[in-house]
Design a protein around this motif. Structure first.
Motif, PDB file in Angstrom:
ATOM      1  N   HIS A   1      60.750  25.677   1.745  1.00 38.33           N
ATOM      2  CA  HIS A   1      60.988  24.101   1.618  1.00 38.33           C
ATOM      3  C   HIS A   1      60.711  23.589   2.968  1.00 38.33           C
TER       4      HIS A   1
ATOM      5  N   ALA B   1      49.472  14.749  -0.453  1.00 37.93           N
ATOM      6  CA  ALA B   1      49.365  15.305  -1.758  1.00 37.93           C
ATOM      7  C   ALA B   1      49.607  14.581  -3.084  1.00 37.93           C
TER       8      ALA B   1
ATOM      9  N   ALA C   1      47.009  19.869  -2.051  1.00 38.50           N
ATOM     10  CA  ALA C   1      46.832  18.600  -1.252  1.00 38.50           C
ATOM     11  C   ALA C   1      45.258  18.510  -1.308  1.00 38.50           C
TER      12      ALA C   1
ATOM     13  N   LEU D   1      61.301  17.775  -9.169  1.00 30.65           N
ATOM     14  CA  LEU D   1      61.613  18.286  -7.782  1.00 30.65           C
ATOM     15  C   LEU D   1      63.027  18.507  -7.768  1.00 30.65           C
TER      16      LEU D   1
ATOM     17  N   ASP E   1      52.489  17.629   4.311  1.00 32.56           N
ATOM     18  CA  ASP E   1      52.186  16.498   4.121  1.00 32.56           C
ATOM     19  C   ASP E   1      52.325  15.912   2.679  1.00 32.56           C
ATOM     20  N   TRP E   2      53.519  15.659   2.217  1.00 32.94           N
ATOM     21  CA  TRP E   2      53.801  15.328   0.792  1.00 32.94           C
ATOM     22  C   TRP E   2      53.202  14.096   0.504  1.00 32.94           C
ATOM     23  N   GLN E   3      53.071  13.233   1.263  1.00 37.43           N
ATOM     24  CA  GLN E   3      52.325  11.887   0.963  1.00 37.43           C
ATOM     25  C   GLN E   3      50.908  12.015   0.563  1.00 37.43           C
TER      26      GLN E   3
ATOM     27  N   HIS F   1      60.917  19.910   3.041  1.00 41.35           N
ATOM     28  CA  HIS F   1      61.468  18.729   2.691  1.00 41.35           C
ATOM     29  C   HIS F   1      62.796  18.870   1.861  1.00 41.35           C
TER      30      HIS F   1
ATOM     31  N   LEU G   1      56.231  19.861  -4.440  1.00 37.36           N
ATOM     32  CA  LEU G   1      55.951  19.024  -3.402  1.00 37.36           C
ATOM     33  C   LEU G   1      56.929  19.128  -1.927  1.00 37.36           C
ATOM     34  N   GLU G   2      58.081  19.912  -2.425  1.00 38.04           N
ATOM     35  CA  GLU G   2      58.764  20.071  -1.292  1.00 38.04           C
ATOM     36  C   GLU G   2      58.492  21.127  -0.321  1.00 38.04           C
TER      37      GLU G   2
ATOM     38  N   ILE H   1      55.229  21.265   0.766  1.00 32.68           N
ATOM     39  CA  ILE H   1      53.889  20.771   1.222  1.00 32.68           C
ATOM     40  C   ILE H   1      54.442  19.953   2.564  1.00 32.68           C
TER      41      ILE H   1
END
Length: 151
Positions: free
Chosen positions: A132, A96, A68, A114, A92-94, A134, A87-88, A90
């Protein structure tokens, strides 16, 4: 296709490599490439965390501590950014997604592959990946991108 811990070989991007190739012909990044890149001409970056977690032998082109935070690359410097099954993981995926989109040149592509929350074991269920953070549905990502990226 529903994911199964007994049949997965850990190379999820292999399942869609030919579908994404038309978007990646000009090169770019494979963020979280794991033990092998989806296509050899991409720049593979990874933290190597899967070596610690799962004993997976890693060989990215570049090791980065945080996917990220890719400040080593200039804004708009990548034709494309591809990421599979990262992404799942991380928190703070937003952030990233904002960072990855920052790297994409105008006319380029951000390609995400994903695990769908309805087709993979969800957090806390038997067989779920313990790393994971998320469980995603496609609408979550699409809605965020529509709001966050005017272009």
């Amino acid at each position: 296709m529903t994911w199964d811990a007994h049949t997965s070989n850990g190379f999820e991007s292999d399942k869609i490599r030919f579908e994404v190739f038309p978007y990646l012909t000009k090169g770019g990044l494979d963020v979280g490439c794991g033990p092998s890149k989806v296509w050899a001409h991409l720049i593979g970056i990874d933290s190597g965390k899967d070596t610690q977690l799962f004993g997976v032998r890693m060989k990215p082109d570049m090791v980065v501590p945080d996917a990220a935070n890719l400040g080593i690359f200039a804004t708009g410097s990548m034709e494309n950014v591809f990421s599979s099954h990262l992404l799942e993981h991380i928190v703070d995926w937003q952030a990233a997604l904002r960072e990855w989109w920052r790297l994409v040149k105008p006319g380029g592509h951000l390609i995400l592959y994903l695990p769908h929350r309805d087709l993979y074991p969800q957090i806390g269920q038997p067989g779920a990946n313990t790393d994971h953070k998320h469980d995603f549905a496609p609408e979550q990502i699409a809605d965020f991108c529509a709001l966050a990226f005017s272009d």
